[in-house]
Design a protein around this motif. Structure first.
Motif, PDB file in Angstrom:
ATOM      1  N   LEU A  43      19.630  56.068   0.635  1.00 17.47           N
ATOM      2  CA  LEU A  43      18.997  56.177   1.695  1.00 17.47           C
ATOM      3  C   LEU A  43      17.431  56.192   1.639  1.00 17.47           C
ATOM      4  O   LEU A  43      16.572  55.360   2.280  1.00 17.47           O
ATOM      5  N   ILE A  44      16.848  56.594   0.612  1.00 19.95           N
ATOM      6  CA  ILE A  44      15.532  56.712   0.162  1.00 19.95           C
ATOM      7  C   ILE A  44      15.061  55.141  -0.157  1.00 19.95           C
ATOM      8  O   ILE A  44      14.058  54.803   0.428  1.00 19.95           O
ATOM      9  N   ASP A  45      15.790  54.665  -1.058  1.00 19.94           N
ATOM     10  CA  ASP A  45      15.342  53.236  -1.103  1.00 19.94           C
ATOM     11  C   ASP A  45      15.360  52.406   0.083  1.00 19.94           C
ATOM     12  O   ASP A  45      14.433  51.146  -0.017  1.00 19.94           O
ATOM     13  N   ASP A  46      16.224  52.647   0.797  1.00 17.84           N
ATOM     14  CA  ASP A  46      16.348  51.588   1.815  1.00 17.84           C
ATOM     15  C   ASP A  46      14.920  51.776   2.987  1.00 17.84           C
ATOM     16  O   ASP A  46      14.718  50.858   3.564  1.00 17.84           O
ATOM     17  N   VAL A  47      14.667  53.101   3.347  1.00 21.62           N
ATOM     18  CA  VAL A  47      13.338  53.647   3.791  1.00 21.62           C
ATOM     19  C   VAL A  47      12.337  52.785   3.331  1.00 21.62           C
ATOM     20  O   VAL A  47      11.401  51.828   3.877  1.00 21.62           O
ATOM     21  N   ILE A  48      12.117  53.110   1.899  1.00 20.45           N
ATOM     22  CA  ILE A  48      11.130  52.242   1.259  1.00 20.45           C
ATOM     23  C   ILE A  48      11.057  50.882   1.129  1.00 20.45           C
ATOM     24  O   ILE A  48       9.752  50.458   1.297  1.00 20.45           O
ATOM     25  N   ARG A  49      12.133  50.147   1.212  1.00 22.52           N
ATOM     26  CA  ARG A  49      12.040  48.703   1.459  1.00 22.52           C
ATOM     27  C   ARG A  49      11.562  48.183   2.878  1.00 22.52           C
ATOM     28  O   ARG A  49      10.910  47.104   2.717  1.00 22.52           O
ATOM     29  N   LEU A  50      11.415  49.133   3.641  1.00 27.94           N
ATOM     30  CA  LEU A  50      11.067  48.665   5.004  1.00 27.94           C
ATOM     31  C   LEU A  50       9.551  48.880   4.875  1.00 27.94           C
ATOM     32  O   LEU A  50       9.053  48.365   5.844  1.00 27.94           O
ATOM     33  N   VAL A  51       8.907  49.583   4.188  1.00 27.22           N
ATOM     34  CA  VAL A  51       7.635  49.872   4.188  1.00 27.22           C
ATOM     35  C   VAL A  51       6.807  48.801   3.592  1.00 27.22           C
ATOM     36  O   VAL A  51       7.341  48.502   2.289  1.00 27.22           O
ATOM     37  N   GLN A  52       5.669  48.325   4.106  1.00 32.88           N
ATOM     38  CA  GLN A  52       5.212  47.166   3.609  1.00 32.88           C
ATOM     39  C   GLN A  52       3.780  47.658   2.858  1.00 32.88           C
ATOM     40  O   GLN A  52       3.170  48.725   3.635  1.00 32.88           O
ATOM     41  N   HIS A  53       3.200  46.951   1.878  1.00 31.85           N
ATOM     42  CA  HIS A  53       1.919  47.305   1.531  1.00 31.85           C
ATOM     43  C   HIS A  53       0.640  47.097   2.696  1.00 31.85           C
ATOM     44  O   HIS A  53       0.963  46.176   3.286  1.00 31.85           O
ATOM     45  N   GLY A  54      -0.010  48.059   2.830  1.00 31.05           N
ATOM     46  CA  GLY A  54      -1.054  47.881   3.789  1.00 31.05           C
ATOM     47  C   GLY A  54      -0.564  48.665   5.430  1.00 31.05           C
ATOM     48  O   GLY A  54      -1.406  48.869   6.129  1.00 31.05           O
ATOM     49  N   ASP A  55       0.678  49.197   5.275  1.00 32.35           N
ATOM     50  CA  ASP A  55       1.109  49.861   6.168  1.00 32.35           C
ATOM     51  C   ASP A  55       0.451  51.282   6.531  1.00 32.35           C
ATOM     52  O   ASP A  55      -0.032  51.925   5.543  1.00 32.35           O
ATOM     53  N   TYR A  56      -0.043  51.687   7.796  1.00 31.89           N
ATOM     54  CA  TYR A  56      -0.165  53.178   7.788  1.00 31.89           C
ATOM     55  C   TYR A  56       1.017  53.796   7.999  1.00 31.89           C
ATOM     56  O   TYR A  56       1.665  53.611   8.974  1.00 31.89           O
ATOM     57  N   VAL A  57       1.098  54.989   7.391  1.00 36.27           N
ATOM     58  CA  VAL A  57       2.343  55.434   7.357  1.00 36.27           C
ATOM     59  C   VAL A  57       2.325  57.155   7.762  1.00 36.27           C
ATOM     60  O   VAL A  57       1.215  57.748   7.218  1.00 36.27           O
ATOM     61  N   ALA A  58       3.185  57.628   8.667  1.00 37.20           N
ATOM     62  CA  ALA A  58       3.179  58.945   8.901  1.00 37.20           C
ATOM     63  C   ALA A  58       4.887  59.590   8.600  1.00 37.20           C
ATOM     64  O   ALA A  58       5.761  58.759   9.033  1.00 37.20           O
ATOM     65  N   ILE A  59       4.825  60.748   7.912  1.00 35.85           N
ATOM     66  CA  ILE A  59       6.000  60.993   7.786  1.00 35.85           C
ATOM     67  C   ILE A  59       6.024  62.442   8.227  1.00 35.85           C
ATOM     68  O   ILE A  59       5.343  63.133   7.946  1.00 35.85           O
ATOM     69  N   GLU A  60       7.232  63.081   9.049  1.00 29.95           N
ATOM     70  CA  GLU A  60       7.222  64.262   9.639  1.00 29.95           C
ATOM     71  C   GLU A  60       7.220  65.198   8.427  1.00 29.95           C
ATOM     72  O   GLU A  60       7.845  65.154   7.815  1.00 29.95           O
ATOM     73  N   GLY A  61       6.195  66.383   8.630  1.00 28.16           N
ATOM     74  CA  GLY A  61       6.405  67.273   7.672  1.00 28.16           C
ATOM     75  C   GLY A  61       7.822  68.098   7.660  1.00 28.16           C
ATOM     76  O   GLY A  61       8.418  67.915   8.546  1.00 28.16           O
TER      77      GLY A  61
END
Length: 173
Positions: A43-61
């Motif tokens: 699950l974690i690997d699949d999430v990270i694969r979708l994030v691209q360098h240069g993206d602005y990211v927010a993850i719920e606390g």
């Protein structure tokens, strides 16, 4: 074009990307079957694969009242560590900030959040996790982009995130 990513980490992780105009680029719920820890790693690997360098990211606390706190903590920290390993910065809006940003109260149920999201943005999804990720993506966009036309309660959420109250001064009062 800038991409703003919202991640609602869970055993069914919501993931939404919007562009600088607030239009949805990608929306998905990531669920993996199997035994832990292999399921969580996948699950974690699949999430990270979708994030691209240069993206602005927010993850719920982290939500500390969760009945699955240990499992959610593992997934949440796994995603954060993977982002860190890739050199991707992120902001962490608290769960109540996410709810407030869409116009709900900080303790609102997920169903109420879905109604507010539909009223405000016209977005709906069968998964509450994706709806939350949608709000988180918009919150991320508001955090990083200046001069957006925000409502007063949305501005308050962003200002609080950028200037958190000093915990020591609150204890001394």
């Amino acid at each position: 074009m800038a991409r703003f990513v919202g991640i609602d980490p869970s055993t069914a992780t919501g993931f939404v990307v919007i562009d600088e105009n607030g239009q949805v680029v990608e929306e998905t719920e990531i669920v993996r079957k199997g035994e832990d820890p292999a399921r969580m790693i996948s699950l974690i690997d699949d999430v990270i694969r979708l994030v691209q360098h240069g993206d602005y990211v927010a993850i719920e606390g982290f939500g500390f009242a969760s009945q699955q706190a240990i499992q959610m903590g593992g997934i949440g920290w796994g995603i954060r560590m993977a982002l860190h390993r890739r050199g991707i910065n992120y902001v962490e809006p608290a769960p109540n900030a996410v709810k407030k940003f869409c116009g709900s109260k900080g303790n609102a149920k997920k169903e109420h959040v879905s109604v507010e999201v539909y009223k405000r943005w016209g977005f709906e999804h069968r998964s509450n996790n994706v709806v939350d990720a949608f709000v988180i993506a918009h919150l991320c966009r508001a955090y990083y982009m200046e001069n957006l036309d925000l409502l007063a309660f949305q501005r308050d959420v962003i200002l609080t995130m950028k200037n958190p109250p000093d915990k020591k001064s609150r204890k001394n009062k």
